[in-house]
Each structure stands twice: as structure tokens, then as C-alpha cells.
Design a protein around this motif. Structure first.
Motif, mmCIF file in Angstrom:
data_model
loop_
_atom_site.group_PDB
_atom_site.id
_atom_site.type_symbol
_atom_site.label_atom_id
_atom_site.label_comp_id
_atom_site.label_asym_id
_atom_site.label_seq_id
_atom_site.Cartn_x
_atom_site.Cartn_y
_atom_site.Cartn_z
ATOM 1 N N ALA A 267 0.834 -1.198 0.000
ATOM 2 C CA ALA A 267 0.000 0.000 0.000
ATOM 3 C C ALA A 267 0.873 1.254 0.000
ATOM 4 C CB ALA A 267 -0.927 -0.012 1.209
ATOM 5 N N ARG A 268 1.943 1.217 0.803
ATOM 6 C CA ARG A 268 2.857 2.366 0.853
ATOM 7 C C ARG A 268 3.522 2.590 -0.501
ATOM 8 N NH1 ARG A 268 8.122 2.465 1.141
ATOM 9 N NH2 ARG A 268 8.239 0.267 1.688
ATOM 10 N N LYS A 269 3.996 1.505 -1.115
ATOM 11 C CA LYS A 269 4.653 1.624 -2.415
ATOM 12 C C LYS A 269 3.677 2.101 -3.484
ATOM 13 C CE LYS A 269 8.382 -1.666 -1.671
ATOM 14 N NZ LYS A 269 9.037 -2.895 -2.140
ATOM 15 N N ALA A 270 2.437 1.640 -3.430
ATOM 16 C CA ALA A 270 1.432 2.072 -4.405
ATOM 17 C C ALA A 270 1.145 3.563 -4.257
ATOM 18 C CB ALA A 270 0.154 1.265 -4.243
ATOM 19 N N LYS A 271 1.103 4.045 -3.005
ATOM 20 C CA LYS A 271 0.860 5.474 -2.778
ATOM 21 C C LYS A 271 2.023 6.306 -3.311
ATOM 22 C CE LYS A 271 -0.125 8.919 0.767
ATOM 23 N NZ LYS A 271 0.554 9.944 0.035
ATOM 24 N N VAL A 272 3.245 5.866 -3.071
ATOM 25 C CA VAL A 272 4.429 6.585 -3.563
ATOM 26 C C VAL A 272 4.414 6.620 -5.088
ATOM 27 C CG1 VAL A 272 6.943 6.477 -3.756
ATOM 28 C CG2 VAL A 272 5.852 6.139 -1.541
ATOM 29 N N LYS A 273 4.086 5.490 -5.698
ATOM 30 C CA LYS A 273 4.049 5.422 -7.160
ATOM 31 C C LYS A 273 2.973 6.351 -7.730
ATOM 32 C CE LYS A 273 4.054 2.088 -10.913
ATOM 33 N NZ LYS A 273 4.032 0.675 -11.293
ATOM 34 N N ALA A 274 1.816 6.405 -7.084
ATOM 35 C CA ALA A 274 0.738 7.284 -7.540
ATOM 36 C C ALA A 274 1.142 8.755 -7.387
ATOM 37 C CB ALA A 274 -0.533 7.000 -6.761
ATOM 38 N N ASP A 275 1.819 9.076 -6.279
ATOM 39 C CA ASP A 275 2.272 10.460 -6.072
ATOM 40 C C ASP A 275 3.303 10.862 -7.126
ATOM 41 O OD1 ASP A 275 0.618 10.617 -3.888
ATOM 42 O OD2 ASP A 275 2.218 10.327 -2.398
ATOM 43 N N GLU A 276 4.223 9.952 -7.433
ATOM 44 C CA GLU A 276 5.238 10.256 -8.448
ATOM 45 C C GLU A 276 4.597 10.429 -9.820
ATOM 46 O OE1 GLU A 276 7.999 7.045 -8.059
ATOM 47 O OE2 GLU A 276 9.052 7.984 -6.371
ATOM 48 N N LYS A 277 3.594 9.619 -10.132
ATOM 49 C CA LYS A 277 2.889 9.728 -11.420
ATOM 50 C C LYS A 277 2.173 11.075 -11.511
ATOM 51 C CE LYS A 277 0.583 7.808 -15.067
ATOM 52 N NZ LYS A 277 0.740 8.835 -16.077
ATOM 53 N N ALA A 278 1.547 11.488 -10.416
ATOM 54 C CA ALA A 278 0.857 12.780 -10.403
ATOM 55 C C ALA A 278 1.848 13.916 -10.607
ATOM 56 C CB ALA A 278 0.101 12.957 -9.094
ATOM 57 N N ALA B 253 4.743 13.708 -12.156
ATOM 58 C CA ALA B 253 5.227 13.621 -13.533
ATOM 59 C C ALA B 253 4.209 14.223 -14.501
ATOM 60 C CB ALA B 253 5.511 12.176 -13.901
ATOM 61 N N ASP B 254 2.939 13.955 -14.266
ATOM 62 C CA ASP B 254 1.894 14.529 -15.122
ATOM 63 C C ASP B 254 1.859 16.049 -14.996
ATOM 64 O OD1 ASP B 254 1.213 12.022 -16.015
ATOM 65 O OD2 ASP B 254 -0.489 11.801 -14.635
ATOM 66 N N ALA B 255 2.039 16.546 -13.788
ATOM 67 C CA ALA B 255 2.046 17.997 -13.577
ATOM 68 C C ALA B 255 3.234 18.628 -14.296
ATOM 69 C CB ALA B 255 2.089 18.313 -12.089
ATOM 70 N N ASN B 256 4.406 17.984 -14.209
ATOM 71 C CA ASN B 256 5.591 18.513 -14.882
ATOM 72 C C ASN B 256 5.414 18.473 -16.400
ATOM 73 O OD1 ASN B 256 6.917 19.045 -12.529
ATOM 74 N ND2 ASN B 256 8.128 17.182 -12.549
ATOM 75 N N ALA B 257 4.808 17.410 -16.909
ATOM 76 C CA ALA B 257 4.603 17.308 -18.351
ATOM 77 C C ALA B 257 3.674 18.411 -18.834
ATOM 78 C CB ALA B 257 4.034 15.935 -18.705
ATOM 79 N N ALA B 258 2.660 18.728 -18.061
ATOM 80 C CA ALA B 258 1.737 19.791 -18.448
ATOM 81 C C ALA B 258 2.405 21.158 -18.355
ATOM 82 C CB ALA B 258 0.499 19.760 -17.551
ATOM 83 N N LYS B 259 3.297 21.314 -17.390
ATOM 84 C CA LYS B 259 3.936 22.611 -17.172
ATOM 85 C C LYS B 259 5.082 22.860 -18.142
ATOM 86 C CE LYS B 259 5.767 25.344 -13.355
ATOM 87 N NZ LYS B 259 6.135 25.330 -11.933
ATOM 88 N N PHE B 260 5.917 21.847 -18.362
ATOM 89 C CA PHE B 260 7.136 22.034 -19.131
ATOM 90 C C PHE B 260 7.143 21.304 -20.468
ATOM 91 C CE2 PHE B 260 8.508 22.291 -14.661
ATOM 92 C CZ PHE B 260 8.977 23.590 -14.657
ATOM 93 N N GLY B 261 6.280 20.336 -20.625
ATOM 94 C CA GLY B 261 6.360 19.452 -21.778
ATOM 95 C C GLY B 261 5.969 20.110 -23.084
#
Length: 55
Positions: A9-20, A22-30
Motif C-alpha cells: 500500500a505504501r509503495k502504491a501510494k508513492v508510485k501514484a504520487d510520483e505519477k501525479a 510527472a503529469d504535472a511537470n509534463a503539463a507545465k514544461f512538456g
């Protein structure tokens, strides 16, 4: 009642946070590959035009 593996559960939460993030960075800088290619082509043309005018 379901058993939850806290480590998974902890690893899944970390992975979801990192994905979020990454998506924010892609929208901002991509930029798309087409946009990058267009900018590169315009810069090359400007450099060629400048070199052509120096001679």
C-alpha cells in the motif's frame, strides 16, 4: 474484512504520487516532438540566414 499488505500500500501510494508529479511537470514544461522540431528548424534557418547575410 480484507488483509492489506502495508508495504504494498505504501509503495502504491508513492508510485501514484510520483505519477501525479510527472503529469504535472509534463503539463507545465512538456512540449511535443513536433513543437521541438519546429523550433529547431526555425533556429537553423535563422542561423543560415544570418550566415548568408554576413557574406
Amino acid at each position: 474484512m480484507t488483509v492489506v499488505n502495508l508495504n504494498k500500500a505504501r509503495k502504491a501510494k508513492v508510485k501514484a504520487d510520483e505519477k501525479a508529479q510527472a503529469d504535472a511537470n509534463a503539463a507545465k514544461f512538456g512540449r511535443t516532438k513536433a513543437q521541438k522540431d519546429l523550433d529547431r528548424a526555425q533556429a537553423e534557418k535563422a542561423a543560415r540566414d544570418l550566415d548568408g547575410n554576413k557574406r
